[in-house]
Design an enzyme around this catalytic site. Sequence first.
Site, PDB file in Angstrom:
ATOM      1  N   ASP A  34       0.816  -1.220   0.000  1.00  0.00           N
ATOM      2  CA  ASP A  34       0.000   0.000   0.000  1.00  0.00           C
ATOM      3  C   ASP A  34       0.847   1.267   0.000  1.00  0.00           C
ATOM      4  OD1 ASP A  34       0.628  -0.995   2.632  1.00  0.00           O
ATOM      5  OD2 ASP A  34      -0.674   0.527   3.494  1.00  0.00           O
TER       6      ASP A  34
ATOM      7  N   HIS B 251      -3.641   7.254   7.477  1.00  0.00           N
ATOM      8  CA  HIS B 251      -3.445   5.814   7.359  1.00  0.00           C
ATOM      9  C   HIS B 251      -4.523   5.077   8.153  1.00  0.00           C
ATOM     10  CE1 HIS B 251      -1.339   1.857   7.424  1.00  0.00           C
ATOM     11  NE2 HIS B 251      -0.873   2.283   6.243  1.00  0.00           N
TER      12      HIS B 251
END
Length: 326
Positions: A89, A293
Amino acid sequence: MMESWTKASSQNVDNPVAEKPSAVPFAVTILGSGSASPALDRHQTAQLVTYCGDHFLIDCGEGTQYRLIEQRARPSRLKYIFISHLHGDHYFGLMPLLSSLNMGGRTEELYLFGPHGLDEIITTTFRMSNGQFFFPLHFQAIDADKPALLLDLPALTVESIPLDHGIGCTGFLFREKQHKPKLLRDRLPDNVPVGVLKALKEGQNVLDETGHVLYAAADYTTPGPKPRSYAYCSDTRYNERIIEQIQGVDLLYHEATFRDDNGQRASEVHHCTARQAAQLARKAGVGQLLIGHFSSRYKTFDEFRSEAQDEFPLTELATEGQSFKV
């Protein structure tokens, strides 16, 4: 390794950034603030730092090139890319971005900083697809165990910040250099030699042949603006060892994958809660905190902000598409 790959020097990178007053643009644009699991309403990690016309990309999650286009930031203007670690990611968008730059006819050099092994991943991918680079791509591997100077530009430096994520992982510290003093010309007599002016602009006293001060820099200059700084702390468990390095930065981005309700889970998977990120910001005495995040298990984020603001009131969410001045 492909021949087009060379190791970049942190001391000899040519760059058009010139020393200017702190009025020059220095900003962070959030391209993605989600975590590993995909979600329809957010994107994986990527940020664009702009300083004095230069573009620095931090991390490159899936779809980052689309996010750049959405923000009207031309990918072709990128000159520096920093990858924090090799979890997908944070870098799965890098290969498509490099491919697009290649197909777009890029000829300008590109500087890439990232973990050991990233060069092998890129080289293997291009070799298996029978591809090649048509622009110079310089790679510098980052030692994730100790801080290091990665980039030394005329007005800005970039350092690595060792983090605790169970895999080699670093943050990045962007720090503006001290500006030169401002010359107070109205205090100076007419016809002052150019050499005197240059010395005063460097903050140096001008002496006569006997060593006496003719022109004191303190009398004819004012200090330059305070240098600005931005620290990006990617995936990490709560880690007070970074406090000394990020002490007093103007803007800190710190991951906050979970809230307190999943504090134990956060520690187990080497992540932080919003409260922990704010505790670090408070202990480091930073100017402002951005948190991001966010885990896909959460659908709203106001409670992240509330939890963090209990510890550090100057906290904002790293909202995608939003830019923050440093």
